[in-house]
Design a protein around this motif. Sequence first.
Motif, PDB file in Angstrom:
ATOM      1  N   VAL A  56       0.727  -1.122   0.024  1.00 25.24           N
ATOM      2  CA  VAL A  56       0.136  -0.142  -0.055  1.00 25.24           C
ATOM      3  C   VAL A  56       0.722   1.393   0.014  1.00 25.24           C
ATOM      4  N   LEU A  57       1.838   1.255   0.883  1.00 25.65           N
ATOM      5  CA  LEU A  57       2.661   2.470   0.759  1.00 25.65           C
ATOM      6  C   LEU A  57       3.303   2.482  -0.701  1.00 25.65           C
ATOM      7  N   GLN A  58       3.850   1.793  -1.311  1.00 23.67           N
ATOM      8  CA  GLN A  58       4.551   1.702  -2.417  1.00 23.67           C
ATOM      9  C   GLN A  58       3.563   2.305  -3.519  1.00 23.67           C
ATOM     10  N   LYS A  59       2.295   1.692  -3.586  1.00 22.72           N
ATOM     11  CA  LYS A  59       1.303   2.041  -4.507  1.00 22.72           C
ATOM     12  C   LYS A  59       0.980   3.670  -4.201  1.00 22.72           C
ATOM     13  N   ASN A  60       1.136   4.194  -3.058  1.00 27.01           N
ATOM     14  CA  ASN A  60       0.529   5.461  -2.745  1.00 27.01           C
ATOM     15  C   ASN A  60       1.698   6.370  -2.816  1.00 27.01           C
ATOM     16  N   GLY A  61       3.126   5.909  -3.045  1.00 23.96           N
ATOM     17  CA  GLY A  61       4.177   6.583  -3.186  1.00 23.96           C
ATOM     18  C   GLY A  61       4.803   7.214  -1.816  1.00 23.96           C
ATOM     19  N   TRP A  62       4.303   6.557  -0.602  1.00 27.01           N
ATOM     20  CA  TRP A  62       4.844   6.991   0.631  1.00 27.01           C
ATOM     21  C   TRP A  62       6.081   6.478   0.741  1.00 27.01           C
TER      22      TRP A  62
END
Length: 434
Positions: A56-62
């Motif tokens: 999820v973090l990678q998908k949202n660029g966090w």
Amino acid sequence: MTLRRLLWLRWGVLAGQGVILWLGHALGMHLPVNTLLAIMAVEGAVNLASMFRLHVLQKNGWQVADGELAAQLLFDVGALSALLYFTGGATNPFVSFYLPSLAIAAALLPWWQVAGLALAAFAAYSVMLFHYQPLHLHDPDSAVSAHLGGMWLNFIASAALLAGFVARLSGTLRQRDAELAAAREQLLRDERMEALGAQAASAAHEIGTPLATIAVVTGELRRDAMDAAQSGTAIGAYAEDLVMVEQQLALCKAALGRLQVSGASQAPVKLADWLPEFARNWRLRHPQAELELALPAADAAGKAMVDAVAVGQILTILLDNAAQSYARRDDGGAVTPWIRLDAQADAAMLQLSVVDRGRGMPAGLLAQLGRKPVPSASGGQGVGLFLAQSAAQRLGGALTWRSALEQGTRAELRLPLVSELASEFALNMPEAHS
């Protein structure tokens, strides 16, 4: 990403714990299997949840914060403490398995977070010196052998974890340092290019007026010389020379015009149509030189598209440098510079080679060309070759120099080809996106 490697490392640790649990049961140890499996199941569940969160973090660029890494390592310390509590506490040979977690933390986290993890591990170890569930063996006489075997397995596992994880981490850090160094070098090169560009623009502005004046005077002298040639006076002998001067002035004006429009968008042109015209114009600038042009096969040349402005600037610098190399020869007579411009193209790359038979260059100097301005024996400062290398890199290519098979130097320019489809797309792009 570091967290991803940490999570995959935890899967490996879980697999190792399962193997150790099986070995302990096979050696006749009385182990609370259900309790240990429950702890391992919690570890697996947390690892699955962490991998989902990472996705999820990678998908949202966090970005993963240091606090999350510290929390993951603290969970590992707690899970290890729970396993050790039910398997002998401080007497368990795997009690030193705290050290790999602390070593990983020291490589990833700020010192105060590392200190917190170290205190947590120290507290857990200290508590298990007095409070733990002892191991029970079927054969007490084999306790020493089992302990030594466990210490051996602990050493192997700890060494593998540290060597694997820390080595990968060090490789990543070295790669990042190399990328940062390359970025700094590119930034310095760009700054130097901007400074040279500003100087070129200023020089072009200052040269324009004198060139116009010289062109007017030369035109008047040429007309007078042509009239005088019919009457047989002395000035008539210079009529052809004045025509050549006008040609050189026209080339200078064309160069200034290209400099003024160099910032505008230029559509790629076909190599077969552009390169012969470029060679003809260069011969006008160097009438004393002999330039031999070799084009690629008709099918390859017909499809090859190039940025005429940028590639023309690079080739002009290379050809001028090749022509000047003959001025350094001292064989006792006038020398006609011989230069070969060879073009080769395939489906993806274009190679343009400039070969001369001048005196050549030392190997040490060849390695420095294009990397920084290098003074030459002919009085130049090497700025042109530095600009040519920068332009080639900006086009996604590379420029190299080496000694020719015969006496002289060979400069090779390799560039990715621009497809005809991409050229048409660039021409048809809306003005807002140009």
